[in-house]
Write a protein that holds these residues in place. Structure first.
Motif, PDB file in Angstrom:
ATOM      1  N   GLN A 231       2.850  -5.798  10.133  1.00  0.00           N
ATOM      2  CA  GLN A 231       3.715  -4.573  10.283  1.00  0.00           C
ATOM      3  C   GLN A 231       4.109  -4.274  11.738  1.00  0.00           C
ATOM      4  N   ASP A 232       5.305  -3.509  11.884  1.00  0.00           N
ATOM      5  CA  ASP A 232       5.749  -3.164  13.288  1.00  0.00           C
ATOM      6  C   ASP A 232       5.909  -4.702  14.058  1.00  0.00           C
ATOM      7  N   LEU A 233       6.729  -5.553  13.386  1.00  0.00           N
ATOM      8  CA  LEU A 233       6.893  -6.838  13.928  1.00  0.00           C
ATOM      9  C   LEU A 233       8.030  -6.603  14.997  1.00  0.00           C
ATOM     10  N   PRO A 234       8.047  -7.319  16.008  1.00  0.00           N
ATOM     11  CA  PRO A 234       9.535  -7.297  16.685  1.00  0.00           C
ATOM     12  C   PRO A 234      10.700  -7.559  16.117  1.00  0.00           C
ATOM     13  N   PRO A 235      11.734  -7.021  16.399  1.00  0.00           N
ATOM     14  CA  PRO A 235      13.140  -7.183  15.620  1.00  0.00           C
ATOM     15  C   PRO A 235      13.272  -8.700  15.331  1.00  0.00           C
ATOM     16  N   ASN A 236      14.015  -9.016  14.085  1.00  0.00           N
ATOM     17  CA  ASN A 236      14.323 -10.351  13.840  1.00  0.00           C
ATOM     18  C   ASN A 236      13.447 -11.394  13.903  1.00  0.00           C
ATOM     19  N   HIS A 237      12.023 -11.047  13.316  1.00  0.00           N
ATOM     20  CA  HIS A 237      10.812 -12.055  13.176  1.00  0.00           C
ATOM     21  C   HIS A 237      10.566 -12.046  11.877  1.00  0.00           C
ATOM     22  N   VAL A 238       9.828 -13.153  11.406  1.00  0.00           N
ATOM     23  CA  VAL A 238       9.337 -13.369  10.313  1.00  0.00           C
ATOM     24  C   VAL A 238       7.642 -13.750  10.483  1.00  0.00           C
ATOM     25  N   LEU A 239       6.872 -13.433   9.594  1.00  0.00           N
ATOM     26  CA  LEU A 239       5.554 -13.817   9.621  1.00  0.00           C
ATOM     27  C   LEU A 239       5.314 -14.855   8.589  1.00  0.00           C
ATOM     28  N   ILE A 240       4.975 -16.004   8.693  1.00  0.00           N
ATOM     29  CA  ILE A 240       4.821 -17.054   7.493  1.00  0.00           C
ATOM     30  C   ILE A 240       3.551 -17.347   7.195  1.00  0.00           C
ATOM     31  N   LYS A 241       3.014 -17.316   6.151  1.00  0.00           N
ATOM     32  CA  LYS A 241       1.657 -17.860   5.556  1.00  0.00           C
ATOM     33  C   LYS A 241       2.036 -19.482   5.315  1.00  0.00           C
ATOM     34  N   VAL A 242       1.438 -20.139   6.324  1.00  0.00           N
ATOM     35  CA  VAL A 242       1.357 -21.682   6.121  1.00  0.00           C
ATOM     36  C   VAL A 242       0.634 -22.118   5.117  1.00  0.00           C
ATOM     37  N   GLU A 243       0.900 -22.645   4.048  1.00  0.00           N
ATOM     38  CA  GLU A 243       0.049 -22.989   2.894  1.00  0.00           C
ATOM     39  C   GLU A 243      -0.473 -24.477   3.197  1.00  0.00           C
ATOM     40  N   ARG A 244       0.508 -25.304   3.081  1.00  0.00           N
ATOM     41  CA  ARG A 244      -0.072 -26.628   3.267  1.00  0.00           C
ATOM     42  C   ARG A 244       0.870 -27.483   4.104  1.00  0.00           C
ATOM     43  N   PHE A 245       0.429 -28.573   4.906  1.00  0.00           N
ATOM     44  CA  PHE A 245       1.174 -29.244   5.681  1.00  0.00           C
ATOM     45  C   PHE A 245       0.825 -30.829   5.421  1.00  0.00           C
ATOM     46  N   GLY A 246       1.525 -31.583   5.756  1.00  0.00           N
ATOM     47  CA  GLY A 246       1.338 -33.027   5.868  1.00  0.00           C
ATOM     48  C   GLY A 246       0.799 -33.413   7.353  1.00  0.00           C
ATOM     49  N   PHE A 247       0.115 -34.512   7.395  1.00  0.00           N
ATOM     50  CA  PHE A 247      -0.391 -34.863   8.698  1.00  0.00           C
ATOM     51  C   PHE A 247      -0.480 -36.363   8.674  1.00  0.00           C
ATOM     52  N   SER A 248       0.250 -37.136   9.801  1.00  0.00           N
ATOM     53  CA  SER A 248       0.327 -38.746   9.888  1.00  0.00           C
ATOM     54  C   SER A 248       0.217 -39.094  11.163  1.00  0.00           C
ATOM     55  N   ALA A 249       0.666 -40.312  11.310  1.00  0.00           N
ATOM     56  CA  ALA A 249       0.617 -41.025  12.527  1.00  0.00           C
ATOM     57  C   ALA A 249       1.719 -40.297  13.383  1.00  0.00           C
TER      58      ALA A 249
END
Length: 415
Positions: free
Chosen positions: A35-53
């Motif tokens: 809460q009380d984020l700076p204006p025009n910001h989003v907080l994203i919960k990063v659920e999964r990501f790929g990892f490769s070479a």
């Protein structure tokens, strides 16, 4: 309303320019507001990501002046970790917006983008550069051609989104590389493959390389290029069986046997060489062996270079030259930068036509690529760090696609 914070956990990588004790990878714990984020910001919960070479390349070029991959997301200030001592390697992944101070973006949106290996990611959003398909993270400190990396796609309106757990996993593995392969093959085809009768790809077990082979093969099957155009892959002995098993190349050759396998009568074949490996010694051998039969050699990646070598001989795509220590053989390489060719095609083709082409080929890929690699999920910060440290010792397994999450309870959803 008072500010509430959440605990964030990030996988941080030591900057080569600032040696520190305690290993090259560190798990850092920090706090971010919901809460009380700076204006025009989003907080994203990063659920999964790929990892490769591909991500290892991001790490190796993290501080290189042209690429600056450590400047997309900054390491937190936590304990012995700071943005000066560590970097965050960008990753392509899926997440959910948990808080927003932007009037056009709501919590609960499912998104895909160029994230950090963290549980949460707080980013600014352009006040005006928002549409139903995507919104953009302003990064004025980076060159304007980095715009594709600054785009966060809104899955509900993304024409390439595949709404299954498997579809998301395959997207994280292939989307970052496939479009490079797609537009490279499109560019190569626009030149008539330089009049070549053979296309040779190094690091043939890498996704970028075998996606190029896949696209040439499909174009050949449609009768859009000569049936006599052959696709030849070069790979290590370790990956020979896997690469042949893909069934995407007409011939797969082990690096050590390259000269014997590519032997030919003078003038019999003409070759285009796509260098995905970035191995200078290999290139010197190929240039010497193929000689005038090599009608074009193009740098498409740097999969096999050691980190120090990647930094010493990094490609400057603005000048089409290598920076730093440049072995003589490197001078024979052209370079391909997807963003530059795409900007040309955007002037040649209507936007709807580009969307149509991409949607069609992406749908085909999602069906065709399922058996190519085995998906391996790793959940939890400690397990992710352990998996990364193991990869640095043993290398990537070509037949494995890694899907990671910094969350302990991350599991692929049921289809």
């Amino acid at each position: 309303m008072s500010s509430i914070s959440v605990e964030n956990v990030s996988l941080c990588f030591q900057r080569p320019s600032v040696p520190v004790s305690g290993g090259t990878t560190v798990i850092a714990v920090s706090s971010l507001p919901t809460q009380d984020l700076p204006p025009n910001h989003v907080l994203i919960k990063v659920e999964r990501f790929g990892f490769s070479a591909n991500n290892i390349t991001y790490q190796a070029l993290g501080e290189q002046p042209h690429f600056r991959y450590f400047d997309f997301h900054y390491a937190p200030e936590a304990g012995n970790v700071s943005a000066k001592s560590h970097g965050l390697v960008p990753v392509w992944g899926f997440g959910t917006i948990v808080a927003s101070s932007h009037p056009k973006i709501s919590p609960g949106e499912h998104v895909y983008g160029y994230f950090a290996p963290s549980r949460y990611l707080l980013v600014p959003v352009s006040p005006s550069d928002v549409n139903r398909h995507a919104f953009y993270v302003p990064r004025p400190h980076l060159p304007a051609d980095r715009r594709p990396y600054n785009q966060i796609r809104r899955c509900a309106a993304d024409p390439e989104y595949t709404p299954t757990a498997l579809g998301e996993d395959l997207t994280m593995l292939y989307r970052p590389l496939f479009w490079t392969a797609y537009w490279f093959e499109d560019w190569l085809h626009s030149t008539g493959y330089r009049g070549a009768t053979r296309v040779l790809l190094s690091s043939a077990s890498a996704k970028t390389a075998f996606c190029v082979a896949y696209l040439i093969r499909k174009r050949r099957a449609r009768g859009e290029t000569s049936s006599s155009l052959k696709i030849v892959g070069l790979t290590s002995a370790r990956n020979l069986a896997f690469t042949r098993g893909l069934g995407l190349y007409d011939e797969v050759v082990e690096y050590g046997a390259a000269e014997a396998a590519l032997a030919q009568a003078p003038g019999q074949n003409k070759w285009v060489y796509a260098d995905v490996a970035g191995n200078v010694a290999l290139n010197a051998r190929l240039f010497a062996h193929l000689g005038k039969a090599l009608v074009a050699s193009i740098a498409l990646g740097m999969a096999s270079l050691e980190p120090a070598s990647k930094q010493a001989a990094a490609l400057d795509f603005q000048t089409n030259k290598f920076t730093g220590a440049e072995p003589p053989a490197t001078a024979q390489l052209e370079t391909f930068f997807m963003v530059e060719w795409l900007s040309v095609r955007q002037r040649q083709l209507a936007p709807d036509e580009i969307v149509r082409r991409q949607r069609q080929v992406w749908t085909e890929l999602m069906a065709d690529c399922v058996p190519w690699v085995r998906l391996v999920h790793v959940s939890g910060a400690n397990e992710v760090k352990r998996a990364y440290d193991e990869i640095t010792k043993t290398g990537f397994s070509a037949d494995v696609g890694y899907i990671w999450s910094m969350w302990d309870d991350a599991r692929p959803a049921k289809m």
